[in-house]
Scaffold this active site. Structure first.
Site, PDB file in Angstrom:
ATOM      1  N   SER A  57       8.660   3.748   4.446  1.00 32.20           N
ATOM      2  CA  SER A  57       9.842   3.840   3.590  1.00 32.20           C
ATOM      3  C   SER A  57       9.461   3.659   2.137  1.00 32.20           C
ATOM      4  O   SER A  57       8.372   4.022   1.725  1.00 32.20           O
ATOM      5  CB  SER A  57      10.903   2.841   4.018  1.00 32.20           C
ATOM      6  OG  SER A  57      12.154   3.213   3.467  1.00 32.20           O
TER       7      SER A  57
ATOM      8  N   ASP B 123       0.871  -1.169   0.000  1.00 30.96           N
ATOM      9  CA  ASP B 123       0.000   0.000   0.000  1.00 30.96           C
ATOM     10  C   ASP B 123       0.909   1.219   0.000  1.00 30.96           C
ATOM     11  O   ASP B 123       1.862   1.292   0.791  1.00 30.96           O
ATOM     12  CB  ASP B 123      -0.858   0.051   1.268  1.00 30.96           C
ATOM     13  CG  ASP B 123      -2.038  -0.903   1.227  1.00 30.96           C
ATOM     14  OD1 ASP B 123      -2.156  -1.679   0.262  1.00 30.96           O
ATOM     15  OD2 ASP B 123      -2.842  -0.879   2.183  1.00 30.96           O
TER      16      ASP B 123
ATOM     17  N   HIS C 251       5.130  -7.438  -0.308  1.00 35.26           N
ATOM     18  CA  HIS C 251       4.788  -8.717  -0.919  1.00 35.26           C
ATOM     19  C   HIS C 251       5.410  -8.843  -2.302  1.00 35.26           C
ATOM     20  O   HIS C 251       5.883  -7.869  -2.877  1.00 35.26           O
ATOM     21  CB  HIS C 251       3.264  -8.855  -1.006  1.00 35.26           C
ATOM     22  CG  HIS C 251       2.589  -8.839   0.331  1.00 35.26           C
ATOM     23  ND1 HIS C 251       2.080  -9.972   0.936  1.00 35.26           N
ATOM     24  CD2 HIS C 251       2.348  -7.815   1.198  1.00 35.26           C
ATOM     25  CE1 HIS C 251       1.554  -9.650   2.105  1.00 35.26           C
ATOM     26  NE2 HIS C 251       1.709  -8.354   2.288  1.00 35.26           N
TER      27      HIS C 251
END
Length: 291
Positions: free
Chosen positions: A257, A95, A152
């Site tokens: 980050s 996200d 992911h």
């Protein structure tokens, strides 16, 4: 200097002059204190300030988390981020927000308007590795503090090599990427190289201030032995191979980050309607692999 450049500079450089690693160690300790009033206070303030949607988390109640970091790296409920149906789709690994994306111009990547940086430097000086991605495709994804912080796999792949590169911990907020040259080649980072059915794929975790702690599913907390460059090879000899499916977790940040994706030339194309500054979610289709 244009007014917006002045604003970016004033926001970025005072923080850049601080002792990044010392502050990050302090924050790391504070976010793991299990004193109830302390961790509940931090979580409550954070949820209200950033408007965190706890309904998406496996544990929706803040009191279910033993410390702030457990809340910050919370898992999502099954099904809230479905993966693309098409096997050739490249899934967004996080996200976040697209910082920049497009073609790697020779061995130069766009950091922000008017600023480029070196692919070779990003990969810790590995020119042979950089050759595979020359004129390829890249996508830079920024994770703000409010975002889900697990990373992911964008495609299926087998881990071949990781390179830890020591460095600074500049903020990676948009105003800082516009103000500080070569930011992603100066910050601490972990370069993970995977072999896929469409050639090599690079997934790069870039550390930032208060993020002096990255984790991977194969090694846990990244704990480099020194302050230089540390290379590890996987899948050879007695090492157990690390094979991850698209959408599987590969790592996480312990504060916000950046993730950078690299694909070789001719092997991937981004969707035409994707733009810098656009919000994206884990599992969203970013583009497609070419045969």
């Amino acid at each position: 200097m244009a007014p917006n450049r002045v604003t970016d500079w004033l926001k970025s450089w005072p923080l850049a002059l601080l002792p990044h690693h010392l502050l990050s160690r302090v924050v790391r300790a504070a976010t793991r204190w299990r004193i109830r009033w302390w961790k509940d206070l931090l979580m409550g303030l954070f949820i209200r300030h950033f408007r965190v949607d706890m309904s998406e988390a496996v544990h929706a109640e803040p009191g279910d988390y033993p410390d702030f970091n457990s809340f910050f790296t919370r898992a999502l409920r099954d099904g809230v981020r479905p993966q693309p149906a098409e096997p050739s789709a490249i899934a967004c690994p996080v996200d976040g927000t697209i910082s920049e994306l497009g073609r790697i111009s020779g061995e130069r990547l766009l950091q922000a308007k008017g600023r480029h940086y070196s692919l070779v430097d990003l990969l810790g000086g590995n020119r042979e590795q950089a050759k595979a991605f020359r004129d390829g495709r890249f996508c830079t994804l920024y994770l703000s503090p409010r975002d889900y912080h697990r990373v992911h796999m964008p495609v299926e792949g087998k881990l071949r090599e990781t390179t830890y590169i020591a460095g600074r911990l500049f903020s990676v907020a948009p105003h800082t990427t516009r103000a500080i040259s070569g930011l992603f080649t100066r910050n601490e980072r972990l370069v993970a190289m995977f072999d896929s059915g469409h050639g090599p794929v690079g997934v790069i975790l870039v550390g930032a201030i208060f993020v002096a702690c990255m984790e991977t599913v194969w090694d846990g907390v990244v704990q480099p032995a020194g302050r230089g460059i540390e290379v590890r090879h996987f899948g050879t000899g007695t090492d157990n191979p690390v094979h991850l499916q698209r959408g599987e977790e590969m790592g996480r940040f312990n504060m916000g980050s950046t993730v950078i994706l690299l694909f070789p030339p001719g092997r991937a194309e981004w969707l035409n309607d994707l733009r810098a500054g656009q919000a994206v979610r884990f599992g969203q289709t970013l583009g497609y692999l070419n045969d």
